[in-house]
Scaffold this active site. Structure first.
Site, PDB file in Angstrom:
ATOM      1  N   ASN A   1      35.315  37.103  39.515  1.00 26.21           N
ATOM      2  CA  ASN A   1      35.267  37.948  38.312  1.00 26.21           C
ATOM      3  C   ASN A   1      34.664  39.317  38.592  1.00 26.21           C
ATOM      4  OD1 ASN A   1      36.047  35.596  37.083  1.00 26.21           O
ATOM      5  ND2 ASN A   1      34.419  35.601  35.547  1.00 26.21           N
ATOM      6  N   ILE A   2      35.401  40.347  38.198  1.00 23.70           N
ATOM      7  CA  ILE A   2      34.938  41.718  38.443  1.00 23.70           C
ATOM      8  C   ILE A   2      35.133  42.550  37.175  1.00 23.70           C
ATOM      9  CG2 ILE A   2      35.369  43.817  39.791  1.00 23.70           C
ATOM     10  CD1 ILE A   2      36.171  41.874  42.124  1.00 23.70           C
TER      11      ILE A   2
ATOM     12  N   ASP B   1      31.679  28.567  27.865  1.00 19.11           N
ATOM     13  CA  ASP B   1      30.433  28.766  28.606  1.00 19.11           C
ATOM     14  C   ASP B   1      29.275  28.076  27.886  1.00 19.11           C
ATOM     15  OD1 ASP B   1      28.218  29.568  29.950  1.00 19.11           O
ATOM     16  OD2 ASP B   1      28.630  31.719  29.849  1.00 19.11           O
TER      17      ASP B   1
ATOM     18  N   ASP C   1      37.037  35.177  28.570  1.00 22.32           N
ATOM     19  CA  ASP C   1      35.851  35.198  29.429  1.00 22.32           C
ATOM     20  C   ASP C   1      34.617  34.825  28.593  1.00 22.32           C
ATOM     21  OD1 ASP C   1      34.471  35.740  31.786  1.00 22.32           O
ATOM     22  OD2 ASP C   1      34.243  37.883  31.343  1.00 22.32           O
TER      23      ASP C   1
ATOM     24  N   GLY D   1      30.064  37.454  38.017  1.00 24.61           N
ATOM     25  CA  GLY D   1      29.083  38.447  38.467  1.00 24.61           C
ATOM     26  C   GLY D   1      29.326  38.919  39.884  1.00 24.61           C
TER      27      GLY D   1
ATOM     28  N   GLU E   1      31.200  25.929  32.956  1.00 24.92           N
ATOM     29  CA  GLU E   1      30.152  26.502  33.826  1.00 24.92           C
ATOM     30  C   GLU E   1      28.926  25.615  33.863  1.00 24.92           C
ATOM     31  OE1 GLU E   1      29.363  30.694  33.520  1.00 24.92           O
ATOM     32  OE2 GLU E   1      27.411  30.523  34.500  1.00 24.92           O
TER      33      GLU E   1
HETATM   34  P1  13P Z   1      30.281  41.770  37.061  1.00 24.47           P
HETATM   35  O1  13P Z   1      29.304  42.274  36.023  1.00 24.47           O
HETATM   36  O2  13P Z   1      29.612  41.559  38.375  1.00 24.47           O
HETATM   37  O3  13P Z   1      31.473  42.633  37.179  1.00 24.47           O
HETATM   38  O4  13P Z   1      30.784  40.318  36.580  1.00 24.47           O
HETATM   39  C1  13P Z   1      31.809  40.200  35.641  1.00 24.47           C
HETATM   40  C2  13P Z   1      31.962  38.813  35.143  1.00 24.47           C
HETATM   41  O5  13P Z   1      31.424  37.849  35.643  1.00 24.47           O
HETATM   42  C3  13P Z   1      32.837  38.632  33.980  1.00 24.47           C
HETATM   43  O6  13P Z   1      32.818  37.309  33.526  1.00 24.47           O
HETATM   44  O1  G3H Z   2      30.619  38.654  32.018  1.00 20.71           O
HETATM   45  C1  G3H Z   2      30.736  39.484  31.129  1.00 20.71           C
HETATM   46  C2  G3H Z   2      31.733  40.559  31.206  1.00 20.71           C
HETATM   47  O2  G3H Z   2      31.325  41.561  32.086  1.00 20.71           O
HETATM   48  C3  G3H Z   2      32.108  41.058  29.846  1.00 20.71           C
HETATM   49  O3  G3H Z   2      31.185  41.934  29.326  1.00 20.71           O
HETATM   50  O4  G3H Z   2      30.776  41.171  26.972  1.00 20.71           O
HETATM   51  O5  G3H Z   2      30.300  43.527  27.701  1.00 20.71           O
HETATM   52  O6  G3H Z   2      32.666  42.754  27.444  1.00 20.71           O
HETATM   53  P1  G3H Z   2      31.233  42.361  27.762  1.00 20.71           P
HETATM   54 ZN    ZN Z   3      30.930  36.346  33.796  1.00 17.89          ZN
END
Ligand code: 13P
Ligand code: G3H
Ligand code: ZN
Length: 332
Positions: free
Chosen positions: A277-278, A115, A93, A235, A147
């Site tokens: 994504n969650i 990204d 991610d 997000g 992205e």
């Molecule tokens: P949220 O912060 O809304 O859960 O989004 C997570 C995300 O986009 C991880 O890439």
């Molecule tokens: O989009 C980001 C994710 O929520 C990951 O968050 O970098 O705090 O692990 P993190």
């Molecule tokens: Zn994200």
């Protein structure tokens, strides 16, 4: 060098093609510990949903890259042991560099995100193409998410103070020059638990913040430019009011929390959006459960007694997402 096939994982190609055709989205859930992973696998096996396990650079630092790789292998075996083999992707991610993406690919990731959204357009194209060229030339094809457009929000390694929507006129050029397999876009979602400022929202009779709608017109324009192409929404936590209330009832302070309403995600999942994504909702579910158990049982000091209920709450939340929001239940 470990290929993802050795770990029992798959890339996103087939998954996304089926999701677009079928009008649903694949859940992409972030994890960095065992209880989150157990909850994700239990929920996705029980709902027969394909799943994308997401690891951020911060998660990799936190959990250790070798442990994570073997946790993903274990997740595939765990699903099998639970009685139903679901397709599992291990995805980086928000990869921020070619080197990080390469390292993940070489340690068994089946999919990576590069990204470059904060870079000038040409630099984003060049970096994304470099990652695609490497990922696609592996013995086992690794899929790449790019992205365009910027999401607001602050996470450990993902920082942007203001957002701007994806420009539909750029998407065809970006996809053809880079060769990406999917494209994350910005249509009003953002990272974290405060997706909009209170000034951007209205309030209902109970004082709960009601956010403005997502820019579905921008999504439609993008779909017209890239028919049948997999689109990704970052997000996309809903920031459930119930969790915010429990956290605050038991001593937490998380003011002005507001997420993306589920009906908007349901609508997006029916379109070319095939990955949602969650992460934040999982953080909220765990924190709410842990705070409640510890506040109600001040003598408790066995981590299994509070991480167990946190895992159960997470599982419930993920099952709800798969069945009621993303439509991925029954698609594995
Ligand atoms: P949220 O912060 O809304 O859960 O989004 C997570 C995300 O986009 C991880 O890439
Ligand atoms: O989009 C980001 C994710 O929520 C990951 O968050 O970098 O705090 O692990 P993190
Ligand atoms: Zn994200």
């Amino acid at each position: 060098m470990t290929s993802y096939k050795e770990l029992g994982l798959v890339n996103t190609k087939d998954m996304f093609a089926k999701a677009i055709k079928g009008g649903y989205a694949i859940p992409a859930y972030n994890f960095n510990n065992m209880e989150q992973l157990q909850a994700i696998i239990q929920a996705c096996v029980e709902t027969k949903s394909p799943v994308i396990l997401q690891v951020s650079a911060g998660a990799r630092k936190y959990a250790n890259k070798n442990l994570l790789k073997n946790m993903a292998r274990g997740a595939v075996e765990y699903a099998h042991e639970l009685g139903y083999d679901i397709p599992v992707v291990l995805h980086l991610d928000h990869g921020s560099s070619f080197e990080l993406c390469k390292d993940c690919i070489e340690s068994g990731f089946s999919s990576v995100m590069i990204d470059g959204s904060a870079l000038p357009y040409d630099e984003n194209v060049a970096l994304t193409k470099q990652v695609c060229d490497f990922a696609h030339s592996q013995k086992d094809y690794v899929t790449v998410e790019g992205e365009l457009g910027v999401l607001a929000g602050v996470e450990d390694d993902v920082v942007a103070e203001s957002s701007h929507y994806t420009k539909p006129e750029e998407v065809q050029d970006f996809v053809s020059k880079t060769g990406v397999d999917s494209l994350a876009i910005s249509i009003g979602t953002s990272h974290g638990r405060c997706k909009f400022t209170p000034e951007q929202c209205t309030r209902n009779a109970d004082g709960v913040l009601i956010p403005p709608p997502l820019a579905f017109d921008v999504l439609e324009e993008i779909e017209k430019k890239l028919p049948g192409f997999p689109i990704v929404l970052h997000g996309s936590s809903s920031v459930p009011v119930e969790y915010v209330k429990i956290i605050e009832q038991y001593g937490g302070k998380i003011p002005d929390s507001v997420g993306i309403p589920e009906e908007q995600l349901r609508k997006a999942a029916k379109s070319a959006v095939c990955k949602i994504n969650i992460d934040s909702d999982g953080r909220l579910a765990m924190t709410a459960a842990v705070r409640k158990v510890l506040a109600e049982n001040p003598g408790e000091f066995d981590p299994r007694k509070y991480l167990g209920p946190a895992r159960d709450e997470l599982k419930k939340m993920y099952m709800h997402k798969n069945i009621e929001v993303l439509g991925s239940a029954g698609k594995a």
